[in-house]
Each structure stands twice: as C-alpha cells, then as structure tokens.
Design an enzyme around this catalytic site. Structure first.
Site, short mmCIF file in Angstrom:
data_model
loop_
_atom_site.label_atom_id
_atom_site.label_comp_id
_atom_site.label_asym_id
_atom_site.label_seq_id
_atom_site.Cartn_x
_atom_site.Cartn_y
_atom_site.Cartn_z
CB SER A 47 -0.95 -0.04 1.20
OG SER A 47 -2.03 0.86 1.02
CG ASP A 163 -4.45 -2.02 0.74
OD1 ASP A 163 -3.68 -2.68 1.46
OD2 ASP A 163 -4.46 -0.78 0.70
#
Length: 290
Positions: A47, A163
């Site tokens: 991320s 993610d």
C-alpha cells in the site's frame, strides 16, 4: 549533511508497511538510513509502503518525494465518506500527487529499477497474496494500494488485485526471500481504534473504516514481523489514515524512530557510520535531544 556510503557486511532489506498517511513515516526512515550511509539492497512494500518503496527503488531520491507530500494541504485530501462516492479511488482533490507519481514512473518496469523491489497485493477472488515483481511499476503500485469499496480492483495478468494490507501489511518475509541478511521492517499499523466519540454518523464513518483497517493490518503483521531483524514503529498512532496535511510531523516521527535505533542497526549489520561534522552533531542535539 554527509551522504557517503560505506558498504555494510550484510545486505540490508527494507519492508515498508501500509497505513495511509501514516506510511509517510517511511520517508523519514529512509532519510535516516541515508544519513547513516546504509545502502539498501532490496525493498518490499504494501500500500503506502509500495508507493514510497517503489519511488525510492526507481529514483533513490527521497528528498523529492518528501517535498511533494509536504506541499499537500489538508483541504487537498478527500474525506473517506466523500471518497467512497467518487468511485475512482483518488484521495486527492486535484490528483496532483497521483499525476506526479504516474508521470515519473509510468514508463518504468521492474527490471529498470535501481534497487530490487516487490509490491504486495491481495487476489480479490481467493484472498491469496500476490507478490508483484514484473511489468509496469505503476500498475503494481495501484494494485497494492487499491482500497476495497473506495476504488476498483486492478487487473494484472488475469487476476483482480486489491490492497496488500489484507494479506501482508509489512512484508518482512518477502524481503528475507529477496536474499537480504538483515531486514528492517517499518510498521505503522495500530492495534486499537483511534476514535473516542460515542455517536457515529456518516461524517465520522471514514474514521471507523481507517481504524478497522489498521486493526486488521496490526493483527496480521504480528505473524510476518518475526522475519525482521529490527522492527521500527514510528509514533503515528494518533494520526488519521488521511492525515496527509500533517506530513511534516509524520515524516519527523519516522526520522526519530530510525535515529533511536540506528546505532544498534549499524552494529548488527557491521556498518561503520561516517563521522559527523560539527553541524550534523549540533542538528542531532536540536532534533533528537530528550
């Protein structure tokens, strides 16, 4: 300040975790590693960690990235409750940060990076970890930081990816597998809700979402952090997931955490730090004195 490099006895790897704006602490950590003259041999990121890690792996220029985020104001960031309605997943109103990163890295492929790098994503269909190390770097960044509900998954090689924080928030194990002898992990996750109001409404829901993600990341991270030789945990618990307007303070916390561990890191790695000038010692006293 001196940036002289002295080759360490051990290959040092850096695992950078997710956490939204709190991940800007990675910038501070890298700045301190540079000041100490430590060469980074490999990086893996999830991320926000993938954003910072990919940029540094491509450019070795952390100062430009810091300058970029320091220019972001609070009003430039879209609150989560509005972000969820946009459907494009862009967290900045003018998309200046996104466009900057894409314009500088869009033509970059993994095999052209200055430092070996891998990004972590999650397969939407089966929840498996996907380690991205080939193809276009920008696509890997998008996949690793694609937040469910807020933004659409990214398709790479026939797999829908989101993610990476849901499978590996701080990929210390991936860095270890990249042939590193000494792994520095940077964990900015939180183990509890940073929320004190008794009544919840739509204007506060983004705080709950970000806190919930932090809890998930924290719980999963405890398993993979056993692969790290040192775990840096900058004091960023009180910062919101979208607190990009407070970048200066967040970056400073990353610097402080790395500075406090640097002597032990250098000793364990077998690295001799370059001798500091009088001015550098004076600035250390000003910035880090208790």
């Amino acid at each position: 300040m001196s940036t002289a490099k002295i080759k360490p006895h051990k290959k040092v790897g850096l695992a950078l975790g997710g956490g939204g704006a709190k991940g800007l602490a990675h910038i501070g950590v890298i700045k301190e590693l540079e000041r100490a003259g430590l060469e980074i041999g490999a990086i893996a990121g999830t991320s926000m960690g993938a954003i910072v890690g990919a940029w540094y792996a491509a450019t070795k220029d952390i100062a430009t990235l810091e300058k970029l985020f320091l220019s972001v104001k609070r009003d430039d960031v879209v609150p989560m409750y509005k972000l969820a309605r946009r459907h494009d997943g862009r967290i900045f109103k003018d998309d200046g940060v996104t466009k900057f990163l894409e314009s500088h890295l869009d033509g970059m492929h993994f095999d052209k990076l200055k430092i070996p790098f891998k990004a972590i994503a999650t397969d939407v269909k089966n929840g498996e970890q996907v380690v991205l190390s080939e193809g276009r770097v920008v696509e890997a960044i998008r996949a690793s930081s694609s937040l469910p509900v807020v933004s659409n998954p990214v398709s790479i090689d026939g797999r829908l990816l989101m993610d990476g924080g849901f499978v590996n928030p701080v990929p210390a194990d991936v860095v270890k597998d990249m042939g590193c002898d000494f792994v520095i992990a940077v964990d900015v996750s939180s183990k509890w809700f940073n929320f004190s109001e008794e009544k919840i409404n739509v204007f506060h829901i983004y705080s709950l979402i970000s806190s919930a993600l932090s809890i998930i990341e924290y719980q999963i991270a405890q398993r993979v952090l056993t692969n790290a030789d040192v775990v840096l945990m900058p004091s960023v618990l009180t910062f919101d997931w979208l607190a990009f307007g407070e970048a200066r303070d967040i970056i400073r916390h990353g610097e402080e955490e790395a500075h406090n561990h640097m002597a032990k890191i250098c000793k364990d790695v077998g690295h001799i730090m370059p001798e500091k000038t009088y001015f550098e010692r004076f600035m250390d006293f000003i910035l880090y004195a208790d």
